[in-house]
Design a protein around this motif. Structure first.
Motif, short mmCIF file in Angstrom:
data_model
loop_
_atom_site.label_atom_id
_atom_site.label_comp_id
_atom_site.label_asym_id
_atom_site.label_seq_id
_atom_site.Cartn_x
_atom_site.Cartn_y
_atom_site.Cartn_z
N ASN A 107 20.62 25.16 38.61
CA ASN A 107 20.90 24.33 37.44
C ASN A 107 20.07 24.74 36.23
OD1 ASN A 107 22.84 22.91 38.79
ND2 ASN A 107 21.54 21.15 39.25
N LYS A 108 18.86 25.18 36.48
CA LYS A 108 18.04 25.71 35.38
C LYS A 108 18.66 27.00 34.85
CE LYS A 108 13.32 27.06 34.18
NZ LYS A 108 11.92 27.21 34.69
N PHE A 109 19.12 27.86 35.76
CA PHE A 109 19.76 29.12 35.36
C PHE A 109 21.00 28.85 34.51
CE2 PHE A 109 22.58 32.72 35.92
CZ PHE A 109 21.74 33.82 35.96
N ASP A 110 21.81 27.86 34.93
CA ASP A 110 23.06 27.54 34.24
C ASP A 110 22.87 26.52 33.10
OD1 ASP A 110 24.64 29.22 35.74
OD2 ASP A 110 25.21 27.68 37.20
N GLN A 111 21.65 26.04 32.95
CA GLN A 111 21.37 25.00 31.95
C GLN A 111 22.25 23.76 32.19
OE1 GLN A 111 21.60 26.70 28.00
NE2 GLN A 111 19.95 28.17 28.40
N LYS A 112 22.26 23.33 33.47
CA LYS A 112 23.04 22.16 33.88
C LYS A 112 22.13 21.19 34.64
CE LYS A 112 27.38 23.76 33.02
NZ LYS A 112 28.53 23.08 32.41
N PRO A 113 21.14 20.61 33.99
CA PRO A 113 20.18 19.76 34.71
C PRO A 113 20.86 18.57 35.37
CG PRO A 113 19.99 19.49 32.32
CD PRO A 113 20.88 20.67 32.54
N GLY A 114 20.46 18.31 36.61
CA GLY A 114 20.97 17.14 37.32
C GLY A 114 22.32 17.32 37.98
N ARG A 115 22.95 18.45 37.82
CA ARG A 115 24.26 18.68 38.43
C ARG A 115 24.15 18.71 39.96
NH1 ARG A 115 26.83 24.50 37.38
NH2 ARG A 115 24.79 24.98 38.33
N LYS A 116 25.09 18.09 40.64
CA LYS A 116 25.13 18.14 42.09
C LYS A 116 25.67 19.50 42.52
CE LYS A 116 26.83 15.79 46.24
NZ LYS A 116 27.64 14.67 46.78
N VAL A 117 24.93 20.19 43.37
CA VAL A 117 25.31 21.53 43.81
C VAL A 117 25.85 21.53 45.24
CG1 VAL A 117 24.44 23.86 44.31
CG2 VAL A 117 23.73 22.68 42.22
N TRP A 118 25.09 20.97 46.16
CA TRP A 118 25.44 21.07 47.58
C TRP A 118 26.16 19.82 48.06
CZ3 TRP A 118 25.37 25.71 49.41
CH2 TRP A 118 24.47 26.65 48.90
N TYR A 119 27.20 20.03 48.84
CA TYR A 119 27.94 18.92 49.42
C TYR A 119 27.39 18.56 50.80
CZ TYR A 119 31.64 16.54 52.00
OH TYR A 119 32.32 15.68 52.79
N GLN A 120 27.32 19.54 51.69
CA GLN A 120 27.01 19.23 53.08
C GLN A 120 26.72 20.52 53.83
OE1 GLN A 120 25.72 17.71 55.57
NE2 GLN A 120 26.83 15.83 55.08
N TYR A 121 26.23 20.36 55.05
CA TYR A 121 26.17 21.51 55.95
C TYR A 121 26.67 21.09 57.32
CZ TYR A 121 22.07 19.98 58.65
OH TYR A 121 21.22 19.31 59.50
#
Length: 219
Positions: A107-121
């Motif tokens: 999110n820092k790389f994409d400048q998207k603070p707080g974005r949800k990235v991972w769903y599950q494993y």
């Protein structure tokens, strides 16, 4: 052919914030096949620098928790790992660091603070040596399955309940897979040679239920 234990010991680089909803069975000193999925199947790791980022976090997390990594692949919207846990910490702590730290850095790389990235494993237990090597092969064939690399005419076949590559195409496939940098395939090719990987594909077919084991991608 190496034993699963020898493969686990051979990886000199032993690489890897959410709480998880489905129940998982945690056992120390156990082998796991893990799949981690990006939320909604989005291709958030859609460039080499982003996949490098996840690989580096993976390496640090595995070293921290004493986990042995036998095989791995990172794609744009999911990863697969074949690991053996230790008694240092439960696997959920390893996953929490892997997902939490990689999400923050992405999110820092994409400048998207707080974005949800991972769903599950999801986790599976290899039941025997055939299972172990089937997962090993499946991980390494993933870049072909998802179109990241290809060779002329190559295809995955379903035969007798297994995913298979035509034997005469395996050498070309090996050369092609070695070009994909975000998996452990090139490590085994460099260390043990082409014949080792040809024998693995020939002797340990991939169960066809794994053909649908990856998360769906979104445009």
């Amino acid at each position: 052919m190496l034993s699963p234990e020898q493969v686990q010991d051979s990886e000199w680089w032993l690489m890897v914030k959410k709480e998880f909803h489905p129940p998982h069975i945690y056992q120390d000193d156990s082998c796991y096949f893990l799949t981690g999925s990006v939320v909604h199947g989005q291709k958030l790791f859609d460039s080499e620098p982003k996949r490098d980022l996840l690989r580096d976090v993976l390496k640090e997390a595995i070293q921290q928790y004493g986990i042995r990594l036998s095989a791995w692949v990172i794609l744009a919207n999911h990863y697969h790992l074949l690991i053996k846990t230790s008694e240092v910490a439960p696997i959920w702590k390893f996953i929490k660091r892997l997902h939490g730290e990689s999400a923050i850095k992405l999110n820092k790389f994409d400048q998207k603070p707080g974005r949800k990235v991972w769903y599950q494993y999801w986790d599976r237990f290899p039941r025997n040596e055939d299972d172990f090597w089937g997962y090993f092969n499946y991980i390494h064939i993933n870049p072909i399955k998802h179109g990241y690399v290809s060779v002329a005419g190559n295809q995955l076949l379903v035969e007798n309940g297994n995913l298979q590559l035509p034997i005469d195409q395996i050498p070309d496939v090996n050369q092609c897979l070695a070009l994909y940098p975000h998996s452990s395939f090139h490590f085994y090719l460099d260390k043990y040679g082409d014949e080792f990987l040809i024998n693995a594909f020939r002797d340990y077919p991939i169960p066809d239920y794994l053909a649908h084991d990856d998360p769906p991608a979104t445009p």
